[in-house]
Design a protein around this motif. Structure first.
Motif, PDB file in Angstrom:
ATOM      1  N   THR A   1      -4.782 -40.053 -19.385  1.00  0.00           N
ATOM      2  CA  THR A   1      -5.606 -38.890 -19.699  1.00  0.00           C
ATOM      3  C   THR A   1      -5.027 -38.091 -20.862  1.00  0.00           C
ATOM      4  OG1 THR A   1      -6.394 -38.708 -17.411  1.00  0.00           O
ATOM      5  CG2 THR A   1      -6.542 -36.737 -18.776  1.00  0.00           C
TER       6      THR A   1
ATOM      7  N   THR B   1     -12.006 -39.188 -21.220  1.00  0.00           N
ATOM      8  CA  THR B   1     -10.553 -39.118 -20.995  1.00  0.00           C
ATOM      9  C   THR B   1     -10.178 -39.497 -19.560  1.00  0.00           C
ATOM     10  OG1 THR B   1     -10.643 -36.766 -20.392  1.00  0.00           O
ATOM     11  CG2 THR B   1     -10.306 -37.296 -22.720  1.00  0.00           C
ATOM     12  N   LYS B   2     -11.174 -39.678 -18.724  1.00  0.00           N
ATOM     13  CA  LYS B   2     -10.902 -40.039 -17.333  1.00  0.00           C
ATOM     14  C   LYS B   2     -10.483 -41.505 -17.243  1.00  0.00           C
ATOM     15  CE  LYS B   2     -13.055 -40.156 -12.754  1.00  0.00           C
ATOM     16  NZ  LYS B   2     -14.300 -39.917 -11.979  1.00  0.00           N
TER      17      LYS B   2
ATOM     18  N   SER C   1     -14.480 -34.889 -21.211  1.00  0.00           N
ATOM     19  CA  SER C   1     -13.713 -35.199 -20.003  1.00  0.00           C
ATOM     20  C   SER C   1     -14.049 -36.581 -19.477  1.00  0.00           C
ATOM     21  CB  SER C   1     -13.990 -34.144 -18.924  1.00  0.00           C
ATOM     22  OG  SER C   1     -15.375 -34.096 -18.612  1.00  0.00           O
TER      23      SER C   1
ATOM     24  N   SER D   1      -2.015 -42.663 -14.603  1.00  0.00           N
ATOM     25  CA  SER D   1      -3.314 -42.033 -14.829  1.00  0.00           C
ATOM     26  C   SER D   1      -3.169 -40.766 -15.661  1.00  0.00           C
ATOM     27  CB  SER D   1      -3.985 -41.711 -13.491  1.00  0.00           C
ATOM     28  OG  SER D   1      -4.236 -42.896 -12.750  1.00  0.00           O
TER      29      SER D   1
END
Length: 230
Positions: free
Chosen positions: A58, A39-40, A36, A54
């Motif tokens: 992601t 992927t931020k 995570s 955004s």
């Protein structure tokens, strides 16, 4: 995770109050999903366009498709440059469902095989379903900001009254690179803009710094000085 599911999940996380269009899965992947943290989005963006950019970032990161997605959006950016009326067409409130479907198909044709994972196509379909096609141009720009941050780039935006030649731009890039405005390890990405209203000179933007050397700014200062004196 499929492209459609990745984008839908990312958009729900970024804008839980926004209506989300659901689509069938388009492709599955055997590769393990990135963490995570990876992927931020590297920087926070705001507004509807920032939320979509955004979410797209992601979704692309989760399906290991950041570079092809960036390439696809760069292609769309070129389409906007070539067709000055496109942005107005996408904002038209009179667009029917059929119109939106045709627009998505035409834009997808420009992208071609670059979007093998289907991330961008799903993104376009989501914009159309949510009546957000009018934000596409600004979303493309904000996605470029995210990719620049991901690659450790810093934008050097140079605005002039007339187009600058490559030699001048290269000299400006070299000068700014050597200055304290650029952090260690950062790479400059030169963006040249033309705005006849500045009359002459330059406006240089690096990160959160703006150096206004335009003729219009000098005239404004002179007019203020004369006004205060008189």
């Amino acid at each position: 995770m499929s492209a459609a599911r990745a984008f839908s999940t990312a958009l729900r996380a970024g804008a839980p109050r926004a209506p989300i269009a659901r689509f069938a899965a388009t492709r599955s992947y055997a590769a393990a999903a990135p963490s995570s943290a990876s992927t931020k989005p590297p920087v926070a963006l705001f507004g509807v366009d920032g939320t979509y950019a955004s979410a797209l970032y992601t979704a692309a990161a989760k399906t290991n498709a950041l570079d092809p997605t960036a390439k696809s959006l760069q292609t769309l950016a070129e389409v906007f440059k070539k067709d000055a009326k496109l942005a107005d067409v996408l904002r038209a409130p009179s667009l029917t469902v059929s119109d939106k479907k045709q627009i998505v198909q035409e834009l997808s044709k420009h992208i071609g095989n670059a979007d093998k994972e289907g991330i961008v196509k799903n993104f376009l379909e989501t914009l159309a379903a949510n009546n957000r096609l009018g934000t596409l141009s600004s979303v493309v720009e904000k996605f470029a900001v995210l990719m620049g941050a991901h690659r450790g780039e810093m934008e050097l935006v140079v605005t002039s009254a007339a187009p600058l030649d490559n030699r001048t731009l290269s000299r400006l890039e070299a000068a700014v690179t050597k200055s304290d405005l650029v952090g260690q390890g950062q790479k400059l990405k030169v963006v040249s803009k033309v705005n006849p209203e500045i009359r002459g000179g330059l406006i240089v933007e690096v990160g959160d710094r703006t150096i206004d050397l335009s003729v219009s700014a000098k005239m404004a200062k002179m007019n203020k000085l004369l006004k205060d004196t008189l």
